[in-house]
Scaffold this active site. Structure first.
Site, PDB file in Angstrom:
ATOM      1  CE  LYS A 188     -25.812  25.994  46.659  1.00  0.00           C
ATOM      2  NZ  LYS A 188     -25.561  24.984  47.684  1.00  0.00           N
TER       3      LYS A 188
HETATM    4  O1  G3P Z   1     -24.244  22.064  48.386  1.00  0.00           O
HETATM    5  C1  G3P Z   1     -24.763  21.280  47.363  1.00  0.00           C
HETATM    6  C2  G3P Z   1     -24.097  19.943  47.174  1.00  0.00           C
HETATM    7  O2  G3P Z   1     -22.721  20.032  47.315  1.00  0.00           O
HETATM    8  C3  G3P Z   1     -24.751  18.815  47.914  1.00  0.00           C
HETATM    9  O3  G3P Z   1     -23.946  17.682  48.065  1.00  0.00           O
HETATM   10  O4  G3P Z   1     -23.437  15.502  49.093  1.00  0.00           O
HETATM   11  O5  G3P Z   1     -25.711  16.527  49.432  1.00  0.00           O
HETATM   12  O6  G3P Z   1     -25.050  15.593  47.225  1.00  0.00           O
HETATM   13  P1  G3P Z   1     -24.575  16.257  48.473  1.00  0.00           P
END
Ligand code: G3P
Length: 214
Positions: free
Chosen positions: A83
Site C-alpha cells: 500500500k
Molecule cells: O483501509 C483504508 C480505509 O478503508 C479506511 O477507512 O473508516 O478509516 O475511513 P476509514
C-alpha cells in the site's frame, strides 16, 4: 465482486474467512495499532489464514524508502500487496514496484484525477475513500463512478477497491456500480446478513416444526 475485510484483527479475519466472506484483507497503520500486536507478526498471521491479497502499508515519505519497505513486506507472505500513499514520491515507488512485478494499492485517494495518476503509474489497485468523502459533504460514491468511467474510457487495468465503507448501502452501491473490490469493516460485513424477514421466516419455520405430528 471481491470482498476484502478492512481490519488487522486476526480472530475476526478467521471468523469471516470461515464464512467464505474474505477474498482478501486491507490493513493500514491505524488498524495495526488497533490490533495491538507487532506489524510483521500480524501480517504473517493474516497471511497464514487468507490466500488472497493482503494490503500492507508503507510508512516512508520518499520513493526509495517505500521501495525498501515493499521489498521487505513481500517476504512476509505469498500474497502481499504494497500500500502506497497518493503522493508524487508514492507514484515513483509504484512505477518501480510495478516494473518489478510487485502488486500495489494506492491509498488515501479522494479524487478521480488522483486515481488516473495511480493507473498511469501502473497501480494494481486504487483505493478511493468513500466514507471520508461523505464525512466532508461530498458524495464519495460519485467519485468511484467517475473513476470507473475514466478507467473504462482508456482500458486501464488498475482495479477499483472501494474503501472507507461505513454501512451496507455503500456495499450495495459499489456492487451495483460493478467495482472490482469492496474493502469492508467486519461490523459492516456482518450487517450484510441482516434482514427482519429472514429472522421472522426462520422463527416461523422453527415454531411450525414443533407442531409436527409425532
Ligand atoms: O483501509 C483504508 C480505509 O478503508 C479506511 O477507512 O473508516 O478509516 O475511513 P476509514
Amino acid at each position: 465482486m471481491e470482498f476484502f475485510v478492512d481490519t488487522a484483527d486476526v480472530d475476526m479475519i478467521k471468523k469471516l474467512n470461515d464464512m467464505g466472506l474474505v477474498d482478501g484483507v486491507t490493513t493500514n497503520p491505524t488498524l495495526i495499532m488497533k490490533a495491538g500486536k507487532g506489524h510483521k507478526e500480524t501480517i504473517q498471521k493474516i497471511s497464514s489464514i487468507v490466500k488472497g491479497p493482503i494490503s500492507v502499508e508503507t510508512l516512508s515519505t520518499d520513493a526509495e524508502g517505500m521501495v525498501k519497505e515493499a521489498l521487505e513486506y513481500v517476504t512476509w507472505g505469498k500474497n502481499i500487496v504494497v500500500k502506497i500513499v497518493m503522493t508524487p514520491e508514492g507514484m515513483k515507488a509504484v512505477k518501480i514496484l510495478s516494473k518489478k512485478g510487485i502488486k500495489t494499492n494506492v491509498t488515501v485517494t479522494f479524487s478521480p484525477l488522483q486515481a488516473l495518476i495511480a493507473a498511469k503509474a501502473g497501480a494494481t489497485y486504487v483505493s478511493p475513500f468513500v466514507g471520508r468523502l461523505d464525512d466532508v459533504g461530498h458524495f464519495g460514491m460519485d467519485t468511484v463512478a467517475q473513476i470507473k468511467e475514466i478507467y473504462e474510457n482508456y482500458g486501464y487495468q488498475t482495479k477499483i477497491l472501494a474503501a472507507s465503507l461505513r454501512h451496507p448501502t455503500h456495499v450495495l452501491e459499489a456492487a451495483l456500480m460493478g467495482v472490482d473490490v469492496a474493502t469492508i469493516p467486519p461490523d459492516v460485513m456482518l450487517k450484510l446478513f441482516n434482514h427482519p424477514l429472514t429472522d421472522a421466516g426462520i422463527k416461523s419455520f422453527l415454531d411450525d416444526s414443533k407442531k409436527w405430528k409425532k
